[in-house]
Design a protein around this motif. Structure first.
Motif, PDB file in Angstrom:
ATOM      1  N   ILE A 111      -9.987  -4.127  -1.514  1.00 42.66           N
ATOM      2  CA  ILE A 111      -9.172  -4.737  -2.566  1.00 42.66           C
ATOM      3  C   ILE A 111      -9.833  -6.038  -3.005  1.00 42.66           C
ATOM      4  O   ILE A 111     -10.639  -6.608  -2.270  1.00 42.66           O
ATOM      5  CB  ILE A 111      -7.723  -4.999  -2.082  1.00 42.66           C
ATOM      6  N   PRO A 112      -9.515  -6.526  -4.204  1.00 44.79           N
ATOM      7  CA  PRO A 112     -10.056  -7.817  -4.643  1.00 44.79           C
ATOM      8  C   PRO A 112      -9.698  -8.929  -3.645  1.00 44.79           C
ATOM      9  O   PRO A 112      -8.569  -8.995  -3.139  1.00 44.79           O
ATOM     10  CB  PRO A 112      -9.383  -8.041  -5.994  1.00 44.79           C
ATOM     11  N   LYS A 113     -10.650  -9.779  -3.334  1.00 42.78           N
ATOM     12  CA  LYS A 113     -10.485 -10.837  -2.329  1.00 42.78           C
ATOM     13  C   LYS A 113      -9.353 -11.801  -2.653  1.00 42.78           C
ATOM     14  O   LYS A 113      -8.788 -12.410  -1.752  1.00 42.78           O
ATOM     15  CB  LYS A 113     -11.792 -11.606  -2.140  1.00 42.78           C
ATOM     16  N   LYS A 114      -8.994 -11.929  -3.929  1.00 42.35           N
ATOM     17  CA  LYS A 114      -7.938 -12.890  -4.281  1.00 42.35           C
ATOM     18  C   LYS A 114      -6.624 -12.568  -3.578  1.00 42.35           C
ATOM     19  O   LYS A 114      -5.829 -13.452  -3.300  1.00 42.35           O
ATOM     20  CB  LYS A 114      -7.737 -12.967  -5.785  1.00 42.35           C
ATOM     21  N   TYR A 115      -6.372 -11.298  -3.240  1.00 40.21           N
ATOM     22  CA  TYR A 115      -5.104 -10.917  -2.610  1.00 40.21           C
ATOM     23  C   TYR A 115      -5.053 -11.262  -1.124  1.00 40.21           C
ATOM     24  O   TYR A 115      -3.988 -11.223  -0.510  1.00 40.21           O
ATOM     25  CB  TYR A 115      -4.848  -9.422  -2.801  1.00 40.21           C
ATOM     26  N   THR A 116      -6.185 -11.638  -0.538  1.00 41.62           N
ATOM     27  CA  THR A 116      -6.228 -11.925   0.892  1.00 41.62           C
ATOM     28  C   THR A 116      -5.836 -13.360   1.237  1.00 41.62           C
ATOM     29  O   THR A 116      -5.747 -13.707   2.404  1.00 41.62           O
ATOM     30  CB  THR A 116      -7.618 -11.625   1.470  1.00 41.62           C
ATOM     31  N   SER A 117      -5.592 -14.182   0.239  1.00 47.98           N
ATOM     32  CA  SER A 117      -5.246 -15.589   0.467  1.00 47.98           C
ATOM     33  C   SER A 117      -3.879 -15.913  -0.130  1.00 47.98           C
ATOM     34  O   SER A 117      -3.560 -15.480  -1.245  1.00 47.98           O
ATOM     35  CB  SER A 117      -6.304 -16.492  -0.183  1.00 47.98           C
ATOM     36  N   TYR A 118      -3.094 -16.679   0.600  1.00 53.61           N
ATOM     37  CA  TYR A 118      -1.801 -17.141   0.073  1.00 53.61           C
ATOM     38  C   TYR A 118      -1.996 -17.939  -1.215  1.00 53.61           C
ATOM     39  O   TYR A 118      -1.168 -17.889  -2.114  1.00 53.61           O
ATOM     40  CB  TYR A 118      -1.081 -18.031   1.086  1.00 53.61           C
ATOM     41  N   ASP A 119      -3.101 -18.686  -1.290  1.00 59.99           N
ATOM     42  CA  ASP A 119      -3.339 -19.575  -2.430  1.00 59.99           C
ATOM     43  C   ASP A 119      -3.700 -18.841  -3.710  1.00 59.99           C
ATOM     44  O   ASP A 119      -3.447 -19.341  -4.802  1.00 59.99           O
ATOM     45  CB  ASP A 119      -4.462 -20.562  -2.097  1.00 59.99           C
ATOM     46  N   GLU A 144       6.716  -2.362  -0.455  1.00 60.39           N
ATOM     47  CA  GLU A 144       5.681  -1.382  -0.729  1.00 60.39           C
ATOM     48  C   GLU A 144       4.549  -2.084  -1.446  1.00 60.39           C
ATOM     49  O   GLU A 144       4.761  -3.028  -2.214  1.00 60.39           O
ATOM     50  CB  GLU A 144       6.230  -0.216  -1.538  1.00 60.39           C
ATOM     51  N   VAL A 145       3.336  -1.610  -1.167  1.00 64.02           N
ATOM     52  CA  VAL A 145       2.143  -2.177  -1.779  1.00 64.02           C
ATOM     53  C   VAL A 145       1.441  -1.077  -2.565  1.00 64.02           C
ATOM     54  O   VAL A 145       1.157  -0.002  -2.030  1.00 64.02           O
ATOM     55  CB  VAL A 145       1.188  -2.763  -0.717  1.00 64.02           C
ATOM     56  N   GLN A 146       1.177  -1.379  -3.829  1.00 67.10           N
ATOM     57  CA  GLN A 146       0.461  -0.441  -4.697  1.00 67.10           C
ATOM     58  C   GLN A 146      -0.858  -1.075  -5.114  1.00 67.10           C
ATOM     59  O   GLN A 146      -0.922  -2.280  -5.344  1.00 67.10           O
ATOM     60  CB  GLN A 146       1.278  -0.134  -5.944  1.00 67.10           C
ATOM     61  N   TYR A 147      -1.878  -0.245  -5.197  1.00 67.19           N
ATOM     62  CA  TYR A 147      -3.180  -0.710  -5.688  1.00 67.19           C
ATOM     63  C   TYR A 147      -3.598   0.214  -6.820  1.00 67.19           C
ATOM     64  O   TYR A 147      -3.762   1.411  -6.631  1.00 67.19           O
ATOM     65  CB  TYR A 147      -4.204  -0.701  -4.556  1.00 67.19           C
ATOM     66  N   ASN A 148      -3.698  -0.347  -8.010  1.00 63.82           N
ATOM     67  CA  ASN A 148      -4.004   0.407  -9.230  1.00 63.82           C
ATOM     68  C   ASN A 148      -3.038   1.581  -9.414  1.00 63.82           C
ATOM     69  O   ASN A 148      -3.432   2.687  -9.760  1.00 63.82           O
ATOM     70  CB  ASN A 148      -5.453   0.888  -9.231  1.00 63.82           C
ATOM     71  N   GLY A 149      -1.764   1.325  -9.144  1.00 61.05           N
ATOM     72  CA  GLY A 149      -0.715   2.310  -9.382  1.00 61.05           C
ATOM     73  C   GLY A 149      -0.495   3.327  -8.285  1.00 61.05           C
ATOM     74  O   GLY A 149       0.399   4.162  -8.385  1.00 61.05           O
ATOM     75  N   LYS A 150      -1.272   3.267  -7.207  1.00 58.50           N
ATOM     76  CA  LYS A 150      -1.124   4.204  -6.095  1.00 58.50           C
ATOM     77  C   LYS A 150      -0.799   3.431  -4.819  1.00 58.50           C
ATOM     78  O   LYS A 150      -1.180   2.262  -4.683  1.00 58.50           O
ATOM     79  CB  LYS A 150      -2.411   5.002  -5.894  1.00 58.50           C
ATOM     80  N   PRO A 151      -0.122   4.072  -3.836  1.00 56.55           N
ATOM     81  CA  PRO A 151       0.172   3.382  -2.583  1.00 56.55           C
ATOM     82  C   PRO A 151      -1.109   2.936  -1.877  1.00 56.55           C
ATOM     83  O   PRO A 151      -2.075   3.704  -1.788  1.00 56.55           O
ATOM     84  CB  PRO A 151       0.897   4.442  -1.751  1.00 56.55           C
ATOM     85  N   LEU A 152      -1.117   1.693  -1.411  1.00 52.05           N
ATOM     86  CA  LEU A 152      -2.218   1.199  -0.584  1.00 52.05           C
ATOM     87  C   LEU A 152      -2.043   1.832   0.793  1.00 52.05           C
ATOM     88  O   LEU A 152      -0.960   1.774   1.368  1.00 52.05           O
ATOM     89  CB  LEU A 152      -2.179  -0.328  -0.500  1.00 52.05           C
ATOM     90  N   THR A 153      -3.075   2.456   1.339  1.00 54.16           N
ATOM     91  CA  THR A 153      -2.930   3.302   2.520  1.00 54.16           C
ATOM     92  C   THR A 153      -3.081   2.599   3.860  1.00 54.16           C
ATOM     93  O   THR A 153      -3.037   3.241   4.898  1.00 54.16           O
ATOM     94  CB  THR A 153      -3.943   4.450   2.466  1.00 54.16           C
ATOM     95  N   GLY A 154      -3.243   1.286   3.865  1.00 53.36           N
ATOM     96  CA  GLY A 154      -3.374   0.586   5.136  1.00 53.36           C
ATOM     97  C   GLY A 154      -3.611  -0.889   4.937  1.00 53.36           C
ATOM     98  O   GLY A 154      -3.700  -1.378   3.824  1.00 53.36           O
ATOM     99  N   ILE A 179      -2.196 -10.001   1.259  1.00 52.51           N
ATOM    100  CA  ILE A 179      -2.463  -8.634   1.694  1.00 52.51           C
ATOM    101  C   ILE A 179      -3.900  -8.579   2.194  1.00 52.51           C
ATOM    102  O   ILE A 179      -4.802  -9.153   1.579  1.00 52.51           O
ATOM    103  CB  ILE A 179      -2.318  -7.635   0.512  1.00 52.51           C
ATOM    104  N   GLU A 180      -4.128  -7.867   3.300  1.00 54.67           N
ATOM    105  CA  GLU A 180      -5.503  -7.674   3.764  1.00 54.67           C
ATOM    106  C   GLU A 180      -5.705  -6.220   4.153  1.00 54.67           C
ATOM    107  O   GLU A 180      -4.771  -5.554   4.591  1.00 54.67           O
ATOM    108  CB  GLU A 180      -5.845  -8.615   4.926  1.00 54.67           C
ATOM    109  N   THR A 181      -6.932  -5.747   3.968  1.00 53.79           N
ATOM    110  CA  THR A 181      -7.278  -4.381   4.358  1.00 53.79           C
ATOM    111  C   THR A 181      -8.519  -4.338   5.245  1.00 53.79           C
ATOM    112  O   THR A 181      -8.888  -3.267   5.711  1.00 53.79           O
ATOM    113  CB  THR A 181      -7.524  -3.494   3.121  1.00 53.79           C
TER     114      THR A 181
END
Length: 137
Positions: free
Chosen positions: A107-115, A42-52, A91-93
């Motif tokens: 979402i913040p760009k930092k989450y879109t990269s494995y690094d 499950e993925v949460q963003y600021n405490g709520k489910p990320l919707t996609g 994670i990417e949206t």
């Protein structure tokens, strides 16, 4: 019993080969070919489910071996072919922006990269459930 002079059809041969593999001691290979397993999460963003969007898992030391799964509107995902071992996760949206804009969440760009995502883990034979919590920077 196969009568003398008769031949196995393709379907019969495939069924026989499968039975021999399962009952011949190779059941683990049939169940888990190539060391890949099921992962849920499950993925949460600021405490709520990320919707996609999507969650992507890659082998930590060989990022060309990766698997990706879609994040459902309730924030959950299932990926059926994740390589076992140490993994990095991103994670990417952005795909939602072009495919379902009303469900898009930036979402913040930092989450879109494995690094830079900060998400790592160990994928094992069983019980692979990941809770990924994203927050604003």
């Amino acid at each position: 019993m196969i009568a003398k002079g008769s031949y196995l059809g393709c379907g019969q041969f495939a069924a026989l080969a499968l039975l021999l593999a399962v009952f011949g001691g190779c059941a683990e290979e049939v169940r888990n070919p190539n060391g890949r397993v099921l992962v849920t999460g499950e993925v949460q963003y600021n405490g709520k489910p990320l919707t996609g969007g999507s969650a992507s898992f890659a082998v930590a030391d060989n990022r060309r071996r990766k698997s990706r799964g879609l994040i459902k509107p309730d924030g959950t995902f299932i990926i059926t072919n994740v390589p076992m071992g140490a993994v990095v996760i991103s994670i990417e949206t952005d795909s939602m922006y072009y495919g379902a804009r009303d469900m898009y969440v930036e979402i913040p760009k930092k989450y879109t990269s494995y690094d830079t995502s900060g998400f790592t883990g160990e994928v094992k034979e069983e019980d692979n459930h990941f809770v990924l919590k994203l927050v604003d920077e």
